[in-house]
Design an enzyme around this catalytic site. Structure first.
Site, PDB file in Angstrom:
ATOM      1  N   CYS A 158     112.316 143.826  95.591  1.00 30.78           N
ATOM      2  CA  CYS A 158     113.142 144.855  94.956  1.00 30.78           C
ATOM      3  C   CYS A 158     113.509 145.952  95.949  1.00 30.78           C
ATOM      4  O   CYS A 158     112.636 146.682  96.423  1.00 30.78           O
ATOM      5  CB  CYS A 158     112.357 145.410  93.767  1.00 30.78           C
ATOM      6  SG  CYS A 158     112.993 146.943  93.081  1.00 30.78           S
ATOM      7  N   CYS A 194     112.600 149.505  94.897  1.00 29.99           N
ATOM      8  CA  CYS A 194     111.137 149.659  94.973  1.00 29.99           C
ATOM      9  C   CYS A 194     110.718 149.989  96.401  1.00 29.99           C
ATOM     10  O   CYS A 194     109.864 150.857  96.624  1.00 29.99           O
ATOM     11  CB  CYS A 194     110.428 148.380  94.522  1.00 29.99           C
ATOM     12  SG  CYS A 194     110.784 147.891  92.815  1.00 29.99           S
TER      13      CYS A 194
END
Length: 119
Positions: free
Chosen positions: A40, A43
């Site tokens: 991600c 993230c």
């Protein structure tokens, strides 16, 4: 340093949802749990900010990371549909979820408003 935790760590440090349906935070200081995945992008962008916040609020809050790929049951228990998702766990109150890679100023507001912690 932000610590990556497993389901068992979560039970010990945050909340054991297999033993109780009623939220009962196990931590001694408020916590933020970052539900993330290695693939991600947002993230990854959030990780250095969380490290900075952990240093700035050292001893006042704990920040934990939960890998949603490795801990799918844990992610499922909290209804994680998008990442990053952040669970803010104050002392003595219900947790609140925030989603997305928030800017630092917003994190500081949430820490102050939800966790009731000042720098």
């Amino acid at each position: 340093m932000v610590q990556t935790i497993t389901k068992q760590d979560f039970f010990d440090k945050v909340f054991n949802f297999e033993k109780s349906q009623e939220w009962d935070f196990a931590g001694e200081v408020p916590a933020i749990i970052d539900f993330y995945a290695d693939w991600c992008g947002p993230c990854k962008a959030l990780a250095p900010l969380l490290e900075d916040l952990q240093k700035e609020y050292n001893g006042k809050i704990n920040i934990y990371k939960v890998d949603t790929q490795a801990e799918q049951e844990l992610a499922g228990a909290f209804g994680i549909r998008s990442i990053p998702s952040l669970l803010f766990c104050p002392i003595g109150e219900k947790p609140q979820m925030a989603q997305g890679a928030l800017p630092k100023q917003q994190f500081e507001e949430l820490i102050r408003d939800i966790l009731k912690v000042e720098k």
